[in-house]
Motif scaffolding. Structure first.
Motif, PDB file in Angstrom:
ATOM      1  N   PRO A  86      42.571  60.827  31.140  1.00 15.56           N
ATOM      2  CA  PRO A  86      42.546  60.331  29.761  1.00 15.56           C
ATOM      3  C   PRO A  86      41.276  60.748  29.027  1.00 15.56           C
ATOM      4  CG  PRO A  86      42.023  58.570  31.288  1.00 15.56           C
ATOM      5  CD  PRO A  86      42.365  59.761  32.126  1.00 15.56           C
ATOM      6  N   ILE A  87      41.435  61.025  27.723  1.00 12.23           N
ATOM      7  CA  ILE A  87      40.263  61.328  26.893  1.00 12.23           C
ATOM      8  C   ILE A  87      40.195  60.387  25.691  1.00 12.23           C
ATOM      9  CG2 ILE A  87      40.151  63.735  27.611  1.00 12.23           C
ATOM     10  CD1 ILE A  87      41.288  64.447  24.828  1.00 12.23           C
ATOM     11  N   SER A  88      41.220  59.523  25.566  1.00 17.59           N
ATOM     12  CA  SER A  88      41.261  58.595  24.440  1.00 17.59           C
ATOM     13  C   SER A  88      42.005  57.330  24.842  1.00 17.59           C
ATOM     14  CB  SER A  88      41.996  59.254  23.271  1.00 17.59           C
ATOM     15  OG  SER A  88      42.288  58.328  22.265  1.00 17.59           O
ATOM     16  N   TYR A  89      41.588  56.209  24.251  1.00 16.46           N
ATOM     17  CA  TYR A  89      42.402  55.003  24.348  1.00 16.46           C
ATOM     18  C   TYR A  89      43.615  55.233  23.466  1.00 16.46           C
ATOM     19  CZ  TYR A  89      38.343  52.668  26.359  1.00 16.46           C
ATOM     20  OH  TYR A  89      37.299  52.329  27.168  1.00 16.46           O
ATOM     21  N   GLY A  90      44.717  54.611  23.789  1.00 12.79           N
ATOM     22  CA  GLY A  90      45.917  54.795  22.995  1.00 12.79           C
ATOM     23  C   GLY A  90      46.683  53.511  22.821  1.00 12.79           C
ATOM     24  N   ASP A 106      46.500  66.767  26.314  1.00 11.15           N
ATOM     25  CA  ASP A 106      47.746  67.356  25.837  1.00 11.15           C
ATOM     26  C   ASP A 106      48.495  66.431  24.879  1.00 11.15           C
ATOM     27  OD1 ASP A 106      47.401  69.652  27.455  1.00 11.15           O
ATOM     28  OD2 ASP A 106      48.189  68.571  29.189  1.00 11.15           O
ATOM     29  N   GLY A 107      47.891  65.275  24.559  1.00 13.13           N
ATOM     30  CA  GLY A 107      48.526  64.334  23.646  1.00 13.13           C
ATOM     31  C   GLY A 107      49.563  63.450  24.318  1.00 13.13           C
ATOM     32  N   ILE A 108      49.588  63.431  25.635  1.00 12.68           N
ATOM     33  CA  ILE A 108      50.558  62.635  26.395  1.00 12.68           C
ATOM     34  C   ILE A 108      50.051  61.208  26.555  1.00 12.68           C
ATOM     35  CG2 ILE A 108      51.794  62.410  28.604  1.00 12.68           C
ATOM     36  CD1 ILE A 108      52.581  64.956  27.124  1.00 12.68           C
ATOM     37  N   PHE A 109      50.902  60.236  26.284  1.00 12.35           N
ATOM     38  CA  PHE A 109      50.549  58.823  26.454  1.00 12.35           C
ATOM     39  C   PHE A 109      50.648  58.467  27.934  1.00 12.35           C
ATOM     40  CE2 PHE A 109      51.119  54.253  26.500  1.00 12.35           C
ATOM     41  CZ  PHE A 109      50.237  53.829  25.511  1.00 12.35           C
ATOM     42  N   ILE A 141      43.960  68.420  17.707  1.00  9.42           N
ATOM     43  CA  ILE A 141      42.772  67.666  17.276  1.00  9.42           C
ATOM     44  C   ILE A 141      41.784  67.560  18.425  1.00  9.42           C
ATOM     45  CG2 ILE A 141      41.931  65.381  16.584  1.00  9.42           C
ATOM     46  CD1 ILE A 141      44.577  65.096  14.965  1.00  9.42           C
ATOM     47  N   PHE A 142      42.259  67.253  19.627  1.00  8.91           N
ATOM     48  CA  PHE A 142      41.379  67.124  20.794  1.00  8.91           C
ATOM     49  C   PHE A 142      40.687  68.446  21.117  1.00  8.91           C
ATOM     50  CE2 PHE A 142      44.340  63.551  22.436  1.00  8.91           C
ATOM     51  CZ  PHE A 142      43.704  62.629  21.629  1.00  8.91           C
ATOM     52  N   GLU A 146      36.586  69.158  20.911  1.00  3.41           N
ATOM     53  CA  GLU A 146      35.833  69.768  22.012  1.00  3.41           C
ATOM     54  C   GLU A 146      35.139  71.067  21.591  1.00  3.41           C
ATOM     55  OE1 GLU A 146      36.592  71.320  26.581  1.00  3.41           O
ATOM     56  OE2 GLU A 146      38.219  70.359  25.493  1.00  3.41           O
ATOM     57  N   ASN A 147      35.868  71.927  20.881  1.00  9.28           N
ATOM     58  CA  ASN A 147      35.317  73.240  20.504  1.00  9.28           C
ATOM     59  C   ASN A 147      34.214  73.154  19.458  1.00  9.28           C
ATOM     60  OD1 ASN A 147      37.028  74.498  22.296  1.00  9.28           O
ATOM     61  ND2 ASN A 147      38.515  75.108  20.739  1.00  9.28           N
ATOM     62  N   TYR A 148      34.345  72.243  18.528  1.00  2.58           N
ATOM     63  CA  TYR A 148      33.388  72.167  17.422  1.00  2.58           C
ATOM     64  C   TYR A 148      32.451  70.977  17.533  1.00  2.58           C
ATOM     65  CZ  TYR A 148      36.598  75.628  15.579  1.00  2.58           C
ATOM     66  OH  TYR A 148      37.381  76.738  15.429  1.00  2.58           O
ATOM     67  N   GLU A 149      32.528  70.274  18.665  1.00  8.90           N
ATOM     68  CA  GLU A 149      31.669  69.116  18.926  1.00  8.90           C
ATOM     69  C   GLU A 149      31.720  68.107  17.773  1.00  8.90           C
ATOM     70  OE1 GLU A 149      27.793  70.384  20.185  1.00  8.90           O
ATOM     71  OE2 GLU A 149      28.624  71.788  21.626  1.00  8.90           O
ATOM     72  N   LEU A 150      32.934  67.815  17.338  1.00 11.16           N
ATOM     73  CA  LEU A 150      33.135  66.854  16.258  1.00 11.16           C
ATOM     74  C   LEU A 150      32.989  65.437  16.797  1.00 11.16           C
ATOM     75  CD1 LEU A 150      36.314  68.451  14.640  1.00 11.16           C
ATOM     76  CD2 LEU A 150      33.950  68.661  13.865  1.00 11.16           C
TER      77      LEU A 150
END
Length: 160
Positions: A86-90, A106-109, A141-142, A146-150
């Protein structure tokens, strides 16, 4: 002749839960796999449909990868599991109920019971209103984060 008889006898032998070997992840037990599939034990080794089993478990346990193999020697069902990180709470709505979990790159819950606690340390991003149709855009978005350090902390999707 003896070898073919041995193979025939082994393929007709019944597999029990104790004959399942799991590798790759310690998050799930043999019982978890049985409870999240259509397998009913004991079952003859030759009758286990490994592709169907893989599909059922990948979907119900939110797995990244899974492979199941019938094995004659040593006898049993061998299952390799790779879990999602996981990289985000959902949060999603299902049957008018909020379900809390996580989302991978990958956007998978991922349901919260299907996540290894050691992977939850650095999660800061939250996604509200997750739906299957948002997987691709979330993944993009993820990647951008990662690529632009947003620095994004919250993503909300409105409900239809």
């Amino acid at each position: 002749m003896f070898l073919t008889s041995f193979v025939s006898i082994k393929t007709l032998k019944k597999v029990h839960i104790k004959d399942i070997t799991i590798s790759g992840s310690k998050l799930f037990s043999e019982t978890d796999l049985v409870n999240n599939s259509s397998l009913e034990f004991p079952i003859r080794l030759i009758f286990i449909k490994t592709k169907l089993l893989e599909k059922e478990l990948k979907q119900s346990l939110s797995l990244k990868k899974i492979s199941a193999h019938r094995q004659i020697f040593p006898f049993g069902l061998k299952i390799y599991i790779e879990t999602r990180i996981p990289i985000s709470y959902g949060e999603k709505i299902s049957n008018d109920k909020k379900i809390f979990g996580y989302i991978d790159k990958d956007g998978i819950f991922i349901n919260k019971q299907n996540v290894d606690e050691k992977n939850l340390n650095n999660i800061k991003l939250r996604v509200f209103g997750w739906k299957e149709k948002f997987k691709k855009i979330l993944s993009e978005i993820f990647i951008a984060i990662e690529n632009y350090e947003l620095e994004i902390v919250k993503i909300s999707f409105s409900h239809d």
